[in-house]
Every structure is written in C-alpha cells, then in structure tokens.
Scaffold this active site. Sequence first.
Site, PDB file in Angstrom:
ATOM      1  N   GLY A  73      26.390  79.038  -0.554  1.00 19.25           N
ATOM      2  CA  GLY A  73      27.500  78.321   0.083  1.00 19.25           C
ATOM      3  C   GLY A  73      27.126  77.470   1.283  1.00 19.25           C
ATOM      4  N   TYR A  86      40.583  89.851   7.303  1.00 20.92           N
ATOM      5  CA  TYR A  86      39.649  88.739   7.526  1.00 20.92           C
ATOM      6  C   TYR A  86      39.963  88.033   8.847  1.00 20.92           C
ATOM      7  CZ  TYR A  86      37.434  84.187   6.341  1.00 20.92           C
ATOM      8  OH  TYR A  86      36.687  83.036   6.328  1.00 20.92           O
ATOM      9  N   THR A 100      22.497  83.039   9.402  1.00 21.63           N
ATOM     10  CA  THR A 100      22.843  84.149   8.503  1.00 21.63           C
ATOM     11  C   THR A 100      23.671  83.618   7.331  1.00 21.63           C
ATOM     12  OG1 THR A 100      24.951  84.789   9.531  1.00 21.63           O
ATOM     13  CG2 THR A 100      22.949  85.703  10.515  1.00 21.63           C
ATOM     14  N   GLY A 101      23.633  84.364   6.233  1.00 20.59           N
ATOM     15  CA  GLY A 101      24.366  83.917   5.037  1.00 20.59           C
ATOM     16  C   GLY A 101      23.749  82.662   4.455  1.00 20.59           C
ATOM     17  N   ALA A 102      22.405  82.616   4.458  1.00 17.61           N
ATOM     18  CA  ALA A 102      21.702  81.385   4.050  1.00 17.61           C
ATOM     19  C   ALA A 102      21.383  81.371   2.559  1.00 17.61           C
ATOM     20  CB  ALA A 102      20.419  81.236   4.860  1.00 17.61           C
TER      21      ALA A 102
HETATM   22  N1  LIG Z   1      34.512  78.958   1.633  1.00 15.52           N
HETATM   23  C1  LIG Z   1      35.597  78.770   2.357  1.00 15.52           C
HETATM   24  O1  LIG Z   1      36.630  78.284   1.847  1.00 15.52           O
HETATM   25  C2  LIG Z   1      35.608  79.105   3.828  1.00 15.52           C
HETATM   26  C3  LIG Z   1      36.732  78.718   4.579  1.00 15.52           C
HETATM   27  C4  LIG Z   1      36.777  79.021   5.935  1.00 15.52           C
HETATM   28  C5  LIG Z   1      35.716  79.679   6.524  1.00 15.52           C
HETATM   29  N2  LIG Z   1      34.635  80.046   5.779  1.00 15.52           N
HETATM   30  C6  LIG Z   1      33.552  80.766   6.463  1.00 15.52           C
HETATM   31  O2  LIG Z   1      32.313  80.118   6.216  1.00 15.52           O
HETATM   32  C7  LIG Z   1      31.250  81.072   6.197  1.00 15.52           C
HETATM   33  C8  LIG Z   1      30.429  80.903   4.937  1.00 15.52           C
HETATM   34  O3  LIG Z   1      31.250  81.108   3.809  1.00 15.52           O
HETATM   35  P1  LIG Z   1      30.832  80.667   2.325  1.00 15.52           P
HETATM   36  O4  LIG Z   1      32.068  80.189   1.672  1.00 15.52           O
HETATM   37  O5  LIG Z   1      29.630  79.807   2.370  1.00 15.52           O
HETATM   38  O6  LIG Z   1      30.485  82.103   1.705  1.00 15.52           O
HETATM   39  P2  LIG Z   1      29.525  82.555   0.513  1.00 15.52           P
HETATM   40  O7  LIG Z   1      29.098  81.409  -0.344  1.00 15.52           O
HETATM   41  O8  LIG Z   1      30.190  83.730  -0.131  1.00 15.52           O
HETATM   42  O9  LIG Z   1      28.248  83.071   1.314  1.00 15.52           O
HETATM   43  C9  LIG Z   1      28.308  84.208   2.100  1.00 15.52           C
HETATM   44  C10 LIG Z   1      26.916  84.488   2.625  1.00 15.52           C
HETATM   45  O10 LIG Z   1      26.972  85.691   3.392  1.00 15.52           O
HETATM   46  C11 LIG Z   1      25.932  86.548   2.965  1.00 15.52           C
HETATM   47  N3  LIG Z   1      26.322  87.935   3.132  1.00 15.52           N
HETATM   48  C12 LIG Z   1      27.405  88.556   2.600  1.00 15.52           C
HETATM   49  N4  LIG Z   1      27.395  89.849   2.931  1.00 15.52           N
HETATM   50  C13 LIG Z   1      26.282  90.057   3.689  1.00 15.52           C
HETATM   51  C14 LIG Z   1      25.698  91.186   4.307  1.00 15.52           C
HETATM   52  N5  LIG Z   1      26.261  92.393   4.230  1.00 15.52           N
HETATM   53  N6  LIG Z   1      24.544  91.028   4.990  1.00 15.52           N
HETATM   54  C15 LIG Z   1      23.945  89.811   5.064  1.00 15.52           C
HETATM   55  N7  LIG Z   1      24.448  88.712   4.501  1.00 15.52           N
HETATM   56  C16 LIG Z   1      25.598  88.836   3.815  1.00 15.52           C
HETATM   57  C17 LIG Z   1      25.723  86.203   1.483  1.00 15.52           C
HETATM   58  O11 LIG Z   1      24.417  86.512   1.069  1.00 15.52           O
HETATM   59  P3  LIG Z   1      23.968  87.832   0.252  1.00 15.52           P
HETATM   60  O12 LIG Z   1      25.019  88.091  -0.779  1.00 15.52           O
HETATM   61  O13 LIG Z   1      22.635  87.430  -0.298  1.00 15.52           O
HETATM   62  O14 LIG Z   1      23.865  88.892   1.280  1.00 15.52           O
HETATM   63  C18 LIG Z   1      25.901  84.692   1.513  1.00 15.52           C
HETATM   64  O15 LIG Z   1      24.696  84.071   1.847  1.00 15.52           O
HETATM   65  C19 LIG Z   1      31.942  82.444   6.336  1.00 15.52           C
HETATM   66  O16 LIG Z   1      31.865  82.866   7.678  1.00 15.52           O
HETATM   67  C20 LIG Z   1      33.381  82.182   5.969  1.00 15.52           C
HETATM   68  O17 LIG Z   1      34.265  83.087   6.602  1.00 15.52           O
HETATM   69  C21 LIG Z   1      34.553  79.773   4.454  1.00 15.52           C
END
Ligand SMILES: NC(=O)c1ccc[n+]([C@@H]2O[C@H](COP(=O)([O-])OP(=O)(O)OC[C@H]3O[C@@H](n4cnc5c(N)ncnc54)[C@H](OP(=O)(O)O)[C@@H]3O)[C@@H](O)[C@H]2O)c1
Length: 269
Positions: A16, A156, A11-13
């Site tokens: 990021g 969060y 998911t979230g593909a």
């Molecule tokens: N970046 C950081 O610094 C960080 C740090 C610690 C942990 N994390 C964790 O790592 C994971 C990935 O984060 P990221 O930084 O890669 O985030 P990101 O780039 O914002 O990507 C988030 C993804 O989630 C999808 N998404 C958001 N809302 C959604 C919904 N309602 N239904 C289906 N898909 C949804 C988005 O796609 P759509 O918009 O197309 O739906 C996107 O593909 C998360 O669990 C985050 O908590 C990130």
Amino acid sequence: MSFNGKTIVLTGASSGIGEEAARQLARRGARLCLLARREEELARVQADILADGGRAWIYPTDLTHPDSIDTALDALLAEHPRVDALVNNAAHSIRRPIVDALDRVHDYERTMQLNYFGALRMTMGLIPRFLAQGHGHVVNASTLSAQVPIPLFSAYLASKAALESYSRSLNAELGHKGIRATMVYFPMVRTPMSSRTSIYKHMRMMKVEDAAGWVLKALRDQPARVGSPLGTVGSLVLAAVPGPAVKYTQPFFRRMDRRLKAKLGKSWP
Ligand SMILES: NC(=O)c1ccc[n+]([C@@H]2O[C@H](COP(=O)([O-])OP(=O)(O)OC[C@H]3O[C@@H](n4cnc5c(N)ncnc54)[C@H](OP(=O)(O)O)[C@@H]3O)[C@@H](O)[C@H]2O)c1
C-alpha cells in the site's frame, strides 16, 4: 523534491501507501529502513529499490510485539549513525458498529496495540538519537475520518486520536530541540487495506501514488498537518460546534450507507 542521503525509517513498507512511499523516496535519494512483518514482501520491495539504484535495508518486525520492535530498533540504530525521520505508517483498520463490538473489547486492544503502542514504541526508541543529533521528524499516518464525525470505526479512530494527541505533545515539548511531528490525514486510498472491505469497491478513492506523495510532502515541509480542505473544515466545525456537527451529519452518513448497501445488494448496518 530531494531526500539525498536522508535516512528514513518507514513502517508498513510491504504494501500500500508505505510500499509506494518507499519507492518514491528511494528514487529521490533517501536511505530507507523498511519495517513490516512479511519478510518476503519487504525483500521484494528492497530488491526493486536496489535494482533501481536506491538504498534500502529491511527489518522484519511485528509492531504488536515490544520485543520485536526493540530488536529492530537495536539493529537499525547500530547500522545507521544518523536517522532523520520515522514514518509510522503501519496500521490496522476495523469497520464495525459499536453495538456489534460490545463483547469485543479485544478489537480495541488489538487496534491500539499496533496503531498507537507500536508507533509510540518506535517513536520513543528513536527520540534519544533525535535529541543527540539535534533534529528528527516523526510522520504519523492518520485518516480524514479522524477529522469528521464518521460512524462505524470507533476502535480505529480512537487509536488514531491517541496518536494525534501524542504528536501534539511531542511538538509542544520537544519542538525547540529540533523534533517535529506531522499528522497526515489521508482520504480513502485504493490499497489492500481498503480493498478488504467489499463495500468500498464502489467508492471513489485517492490513488496510492498520490497518497505516497503526501508522505513525501510531510517529510519535506514538516508541517503539523497534511490533509485535505474537507478535513480542515471538518476539524474546525467539530471544534466549534461538536454537538450539532455530529447530529446534523448523521443523516448524511446513513444515506451514504444505504446507497452503498443498495449497490452491494446485501444488508449493511
Ligand atoms: N487505505 C486507506 O484508504 C487509508 C485511508 C486513511 C488512512 N490510511 C492509513 O494509511 C496507512 C497505510 O495504510 P494502507 O492502506 O497502505 O494499508 P495496507 O496496504 O494494509 O498496509 C499496511 C501495512 O502495515 C503493515 N502491518 C500490519 N500489521 C503489522 C504489524 N503487526 N507489524 C508490522 N507491520 C504491520 C503491513 O505489513 P505486513 O502485513 O507485512 O506486516 C503493511 O505493510 C495506515 O496507517 C492507514 O490507517 C489508509
């Protein structure tokens, strides 16, 4: 690291860490089922993977809507006789002081709806297949901030804590049936999620390629936890002395905020 022929639901593909993990897994032979809301972004990732000789299917899904999840699950379960793993990576983060959120219970509800209930519904939808196969692995994306007493992320962090608790139960109840759960505690990673907060521009962050590497490591080794030494120490200290751990780290986080505020040149709580 080979994932030859493994079917992995991610998911979230569309962005990021999830997008990068999809690319890395596809290069190593995985068959990928990619979920996110934005169909055009999923199609872009899928097209790149196919052009590179990989295999990917897309399922545009809003993980905050149970019907949308059920539709995606029905389709992917019908199309893929074996599903080896689920990566619950999609999430939403909110940085907001508790006092500014007192009239915003919806912050907490919306965050739980995606980060916890969305991931939970995906997991529950796949458990029957995992049980029938005799194996299945669930990888849940979490954060280093869940392991240290960091302020300003109450909605969060509560959602990630719920996911962690559920993962522990999954391992305890269904581990002997071949079902495993892994929590991955990422530090700050340079992605669209972290770029949305201007204050983070000045912070050192992990590269998205390395973060995706942690997802692959989780999928390969299936440990209960993938994270940093800092996170492990933080968890140990919080478990042993929760009161002092919070009390004595507060000044550090306040100083960090003051430093970031000075760099940004505007006020910050
Ligand atoms: N970046 C950081 O610094 C960080 C740090 C610690 C942990 N994390 C964790 O790592 C994971 C990935 O984060 P990221 O930084 O890669 O985030 P990101 O780039 O914002 O990507 C988030 C993804 O989630 C999808 N998404 C958001 N809302 C959604 C919904 N309602 N239904 C289906 N898909 C949804 C988005 O796609 P759509 O918009 O197309 O739906 C996107 O593909 C998360 O669990 C985050 O908590 C990130």
